[in-house]
Write a protein that holds these residues in place. Structure first.
Motif, PDB file in Angstrom:
ATOM      1  N   PHE A 137      35.812  -8.357  -8.084  1.00  0.00           N
ATOM      2  CA  PHE A 137      34.554  -9.516  -8.837  1.00  0.00           C
ATOM      3  C   PHE A 137      34.989 -10.979  -8.447  1.00  0.00           C
ATOM      4  O   PHE A 137      34.305 -11.573  -7.839  1.00  0.00           O
ATOM      5  N   HIS A 138      36.273 -11.344  -8.847  1.00  0.00           N
ATOM      6  CA  HIS A 138      36.512 -12.628  -8.570  1.00  0.00           C
ATOM      7  C   HIS A 138      36.653 -13.356  -7.247  1.00  0.00           C
ATOM      8  O   HIS A 138      36.052 -14.304  -7.200  1.00  0.00           O
ATOM      9  N   ALA A 139      37.171 -12.191  -6.435  1.00  0.00           N
ATOM     10  CA  ALA A 139      37.301 -12.754  -5.018  1.00  0.00           C
ATOM     11  C   ALA A 139      35.871 -12.939  -4.544  1.00  0.00           C
ATOM     12  O   ALA A 139      35.490 -13.848  -3.775  1.00  0.00           O
ATOM     13  N   ALA A 140      34.996 -12.112  -4.767  1.00  0.00           N
ATOM     14  CA  ALA A 140      33.536 -11.812  -4.328  1.00  0.00           C
ATOM     15  C   ALA A 140      32.867 -13.474  -4.696  1.00  0.00           C
ATOM     16  O   ALA A 140      32.407 -14.087  -4.134  1.00  0.00           O
ATOM     17  N   ALA A 141      33.020 -13.604  -6.083  1.00  0.00           N
ATOM     18  CA  ALA A 141      32.399 -14.675  -6.583  1.00  0.00           C
ATOM     19  C   ALA A 141      32.971 -16.023  -5.889  1.00  0.00           C
ATOM     20  O   ALA A 141      32.218 -16.950  -5.791  1.00  0.00           O
ATOM     21  N   SER A 142      34.335 -16.224  -5.759  1.00  0.00           N
ATOM     22  CA  SER A 142      35.130 -17.310  -5.232  1.00  0.00           C
ATOM     23  C   SER A 142      34.402 -17.649  -3.804  1.00  0.00           C
ATOM     24  O   SER A 142      34.138 -18.749  -3.637  1.00  0.00           O
ATOM     25  N   ARG A 143      34.367 -16.648  -3.122  1.00  0.00           N
ATOM     26  CA  ARG A 143      33.746 -16.722  -1.734  1.00  0.00           C
ATOM     27  C   ARG A 143      32.289 -17.176  -1.766  1.00  0.00           C
ATOM     28  O   ARG A 143      31.998 -18.447  -1.188  1.00  0.00           O
ATOM     29  N   GLN A 144      31.428 -16.689  -2.785  1.00  0.00           N
ATOM     30  CA  GLN A 144      29.856 -17.351  -2.811  1.00  0.00           C
ATOM     31  C   GLN A 144      29.987 -18.632  -3.338  1.00  0.00           C
ATOM     32  O   GLN A 144      28.966 -19.383  -2.720  1.00  0.00           O
ATOM     33  N   LEU A 145      30.852 -18.864  -4.066  1.00  0.00           N
ATOM     34  CA  LEU A 145      30.753 -20.260  -4.844  1.00  0.00           C
ATOM     35  C   LEU A 145      31.073 -21.199  -3.868  1.00  0.00           C
ATOM     36  O   LEU A 145      30.474 -22.385  -3.885  1.00  0.00           O
ATOM     37  N   ARG A 146      32.240 -20.922  -3.052  1.00  0.00           N
ATOM     38  CA  ARG A 146      32.470 -21.971  -2.030  1.00  0.00           C
ATOM     39  C   ARG A 146      31.459 -22.151  -1.061  1.00  0.00           C
ATOM     40  O   ARG A 146      31.278 -23.244  -0.485  1.00  0.00           O
ATOM     41  N   TYR A 147      30.797 -21.289  -0.629  1.00  0.00           N
ATOM     42  CA  TYR A 147      29.615 -21.380   0.186  1.00  0.00           C
ATOM     43  C   TYR A 147      28.555 -22.080  -0.216  1.00  0.00           C
ATOM     44  O   TYR A 147      28.128 -22.834   0.316  1.00  0.00           O
ATOM     45  N   PHE A 148      28.294 -21.801  -1.607  1.00  0.00           N
ATOM     46  CA  PHE A 148      26.737 -22.345  -1.910  1.00  0.00           C
ATOM     47  C   PHE A 148      27.053 -23.779  -2.881  1.00  0.00           C
ATOM     48  O   PHE A 148      26.217 -24.269  -3.416  1.00  0.00           O
ATOM     49  N   TRP A 149      28.422 -24.030  -3.031  1.00  0.00           N
ATOM     50  CA  TRP A 149      28.517 -25.383  -3.819  1.00  0.00           C
ATOM     51  C   TRP A 149      28.062 -26.564  -3.160  1.00  0.00           C
ATOM     52  O   TRP A 149      27.433 -27.381  -4.122  1.00  0.00           O
ATOM     53  N   PRO A 150      27.928 -26.910  -1.955  1.00  0.00           N
ATOM     54  CA  PRO A 150      27.343 -28.170  -1.644  1.00  0.00           C
ATOM     55  C   PRO A 150      25.719 -28.418  -2.017  1.00  0.00           C
ATOM     56  O   PRO A 150      25.445 -29.217  -2.488  1.00  0.00           O
ATOM     57  N   ARG A 151      25.152 -27.068  -2.003  1.00  0.00           N
ATOM     58  CA  ARG A 151      23.657 -27.102  -2.444  1.00  0.00           C
ATOM     59  C   ARG A 151      23.612 -27.048  -4.016  1.00  0.00           C
ATOM     60  O   ARG A 151      22.651 -27.511  -4.410  1.00  0.00           O
ATOM     61  N   VAL A 152      24.344 -26.130  -4.444  1.00  0.00           N
ATOM     62  CA  VAL A 152      24.217 -26.013  -5.921  1.00  0.00           C
ATOM     63  C   VAL A 152      24.938 -27.058  -6.744  1.00  0.00           C
ATOM     64  O   VAL A 152      24.040 -27.654  -7.884  1.00  0.00           O
TER      65      VAL A 152
ATOM     66  N   GLU B 289      16.144 -20.394  -3.916  1.00  0.00           N
ATOM     67  CA  GLU B 289      16.456 -20.326  -2.349  1.00  0.00           C
ATOM     68  C   GLU B 289      18.069 -19.847  -2.174  1.00  0.00           C
ATOM     69  O   GLU B 289      18.180 -19.103  -1.165  1.00  0.00           O
ATOM     70  N   VAL B 290      18.795 -20.308  -3.016  1.00  0.00           N
ATOM     71  CA  VAL B 290      20.315 -19.630  -2.900  1.00  0.00           C
ATOM     72  C   VAL B 290      20.190 -17.923  -3.197  1.00  0.00           C
ATOM     73  O   VAL B 290      20.775 -17.385  -2.496  1.00  0.00           O
ATOM     74  N   ALA B 291      19.370 -17.746  -4.178  1.00  0.00           N
ATOM     75  CA  ALA B 291      19.324 -16.232  -4.404  1.00  0.00           C
ATOM     76  C   ALA B 291      18.793 -15.434  -3.329  1.00  0.00           C
ATOM     77  O   ALA B 291      19.374 -14.440  -2.863  1.00  0.00           O
TER      78      ALA B 291
END
Length: 689
Positions: free
Chosen positions: A85-100, A205-207
């Protein structure tokens, strides 16, 4: 397609072939759940229902995720995500961080205990290592349960948490921790999940981009999901239902960390059209072990009937489980070591033997016993394989070896000879442990070349890097010593379940709380189901050699030990489990039901006369002051005044009596129990009868 389904039993095949949509696989221990879910992913991909890159499979440990990836690779499924769970969330947050969020990404902290320590120091709370670990655990439980600091005290009270400090202090510590972390622009692992869920919930948009990317979700060990992880999963799904969950309510053993089997048990209510498949054919254990496991869990309470699984053994018959009672722990440990030596002489590998106990403090006597017989052992939970100095050195040597002639195992052995791998093992000690680690890498090379024909040294080094990331070490020859919690997900040919006495199994602080007692039962069930063939269950009536035999075997064993067995006659008692009803505390003087916390701790009404031993109370106060100075903590962290008063009034003479006092749990028993009992026994009126 037929090759993919070949070898599956009817229930496994039904799970694999279930159509897209909600699927719930109730999978008992040893029933092939990993095989089933990886074949389901491969089946969906081969049928064209989903592309591998659109699959997100999550589990709870890096080891389990690594095994899932290996299985998918062997099924020619490439591109599917199998992570925690944490690895998946880490990748997603890293990708969406600039927009979110925008701006530089915040740094992730591996060890939040340092920040907790700074927060505790600011608030004048204890900062010694044990106290900080306990306080950090409470913060982790609160965050995984989706609790704010303000909500913590009430929630902790409802959950009957065995908390390490007053709830109001923990609330303030939690708030200060969050403040310091945010000021330093740091994230902890729970923040990864919280921010990921918020990003999907608050940004359409992110979702939408995420849901276009992933269309099929698989969750392993679903009985262990926390409210925070469920929130992330709901954010991933949106209004979709292409979800496969796999779990077993009989193996829910992490409620103390916020896990709950309710999402698994309520899956059919949430998705009325879900396909539900029950896997009950046990391919791991002999029918004798399976029968005992079923006997352990059949007394479980509080679960819907439809969720109960009864394992059906598929292996040939094996030896019956052994039950043994001993006068004291050293005798128990010596007998276990002798039996292990006999198994080794019979050809059972040391790495296929495990000694499992309820609390880590029980390991010492078994370490001593194994050492006295020259039996190598490993304490699970110690230094990880790929973090050992010799393994790190070996991996550097392999990466820089250059081109060498020979098969992969020959090349690996040749390279490792330069860093200490000899043809013959050293006699013992740390040199032998180092040698075993290096030899394990050679054996891993042999396994890898068998799975990947033609594999060369660079590919093997890449495989080692993947395993190091996944914390998936090879087997090192030695008997495993581990807690029952640490044994989850593992299995051995021979398992020794030791120290099965009241106050330890179930743990004393669970008594009086039916939910906690049931979790202790499930923990024993997990231990039993780790054994493939040989199973030993034992207990000792005294802790020290020659000590008073005040202990009694675990209540969970009353229905298990055959009536004609010698161990059933030594302790006596009815051959059925006692009722686990939660009893209200009553005054030991007038028998009135106690309500107020202070009265519960003292074990009497405030208006009833105190029979405190003033001399003992003063001795306890002096001892507490000395320990507080030694540990550099406030005196109340050792024991509160009310707890000292309760001890001086009730004068417990054994561990069971001590932990029966409200506020004294397993951790304080381990830290201070011997000291306190020694003071009580030294007092006037002590009798050894």
């Amino acid at each position: 397609m037929e090759a993919l389904l070949e070898g599956l039993d009817p229930e496994q095949r039904a799970a694999v072939e279930a159509p897209r949509g909600p699927v719930c696989v109730l999978a008992g221990a040893g029933t092939g759940k990993t095989r089933t879910i990886t074949h389901r992913i491969a089946y969906l991909c081969q049928r064209g229902h989903v592309a591998p890159s659109q699959v997100l499979a999550v589990t709870f440990t890096k080891r389990a995720a690594g095994e899932m990836r290996t299985r998918l690779r062997s099924l020619d499924v490439h591109g599917a995500q199998a992570v925690t769970f944490h690895a998946a969330a880490s990748r997603q947050l890293r990708y969406f961080w600039p927009r979110v969020i925008g701006g530089p990404r915040w740094e992730l902290i591996d060890q939040k205990i340092r920040v907790v320590g700074r927060a505790a120091s600011r608030l004048g709370l204890p900062t010694e290592a044990d106290a900080l670990r306990d306080l950090t655990g409470e913060i982790e439980w609160a965050k995984s349960s989706l609790l704010t600091p303000d909500a913590y005290p009430a929630a902790a009270s409802r959950a009957a948490r065995d908390i390490p400090a007053p709830a109001e202090q923990i609330m303030k510590l939690y708030a200060m921790y969050e403040q310091l972390k945010n000021e330093a622009q740091l994230l902890d692992f729970d923040d990864l999940l919280l921010h990921t869920a918020a990003a999907l919930e608050d940004n359409l948009e992110v979702a939408q981009e995420f849901r276009d990317r992933y269309r099929c979700f698989v969750v392993d060990e679903y009985q262990d999901v926390t409210p925070l992880q469920q929130r992330v999963l709901d954010a991933w799904l949106g209004d979709r239902d292409d979800l496969t969950v796999v779990g077993d309510a009989n193996q829910t053993i992490y409620s103390f960390a916020g896990a709950s089997p309710q999402p698994l048990l309520n899956f059919g209510r949430r998705f009325p059209e879900a396909v539900v498949v029950r896997l009950e054919r046990d391919y791991r254990s002999t029918p004798q072990v399976v029968a005992l496991a079923n006997d352990v869990i059949k007394w479980a309470r509080g679960r819907p009937a439809g969720s109960r699984l009864k394992l059906i053994g598929q292996r040939p018959d094996g030896p019956p489980p052994r039950f043994h009672e001993f006068d004291d722990e050293p005798a128990e440990a010596d007998s276990v070591a002798r039996r292990i030596k006999a198994l080794l002489d019979e050809g059972v590998a040391a790495s296929e033997i495990a000694i499992l106990y309820r609390v880590n403090a029980q390991s010492e006597v078994y370490e001593q016993a194994l050492a006295s017989y020259g039996i190598p052992y490993l304490v699970r939970g110690g230094e990880r394989f790929f973090e050992r100095a010799e393994v790190r050195q070996a991996m550097i040597a392999l990466r820089t070896a250059g081109d060498l002639d020979g098969s992969l195992p020959e090349v690996v052995r040749s390279v490792l000879a330069r860093v200490g791998l000899t043809d013959e093992p050293p006699t013992g000690g740390s040199a032998r442990e180092r040698w075993e680690s290096l030899l394990a890498l050679v054996e891993l090379a042999e396994e890898f070349v068998a799975a990947v024909p033609g594999a060369d040294l660079p590919r093997f080094c890449a495989e080692l890097d993947v395993r190091a990331e996944a914390q998936h070490p090879p087997t090192v020859e030695g008997v495993t010593l581990a807690s029952l919690h640490a044994s989850k997900g593992l299995e051995w040919d021979a398992v020794f379940l030791v120290g099965l006495v009241e106050g330890t199994m179930p743990i004393q602080y669970a008594d009086g709380d039916e939910a906690k007692i049931e979790e202790e039962r499930r923990l024993l069930y997990v231990g039993v189901t780790r054994a493939r063939e040989h199973l030993w269950l034992s207990w000792a009536l005294s802790r020290a050699a020659g000590g008073r035999k005040y202990r009694r075997r675990s209540r969970f064993l009353y229905s298990l030990v055959p009536e004609n067995h010698p161990a059933a006659r030594v302790s006596g008692g009815a051959q059925r489990p006692p009722l686990m009803k939660k009893e209200k505390p009553t005054c030991r003087v007038c028998a009135t039901t106690l309500v107020e916390a202070q009265a519960v701790k003292l074990g009497r009404c405030k208006s009833c006369p105190s029979d405190v031993d003033e001399e003992l109370l003063e001795s306890l106060r002096q001892w507490r002051a000395a320990r507080a100075r030694e540990l550099k903590v406030p005196a109340y962290v050792v024991f509160t005044d009310a707890t000292l008063m309760a001890i001086a009034e009730q004068r417990p003479t054994d561990s069971a009596g001590l932990v029966a006092i409200s506020g004294i749990g397993a951790s304080k028993l381990d830290k201070f129990g011997d000291d306190v009992l020694g003071l009580v026994r030294a007092g006037v009126g002590y009798s050894a009868t």
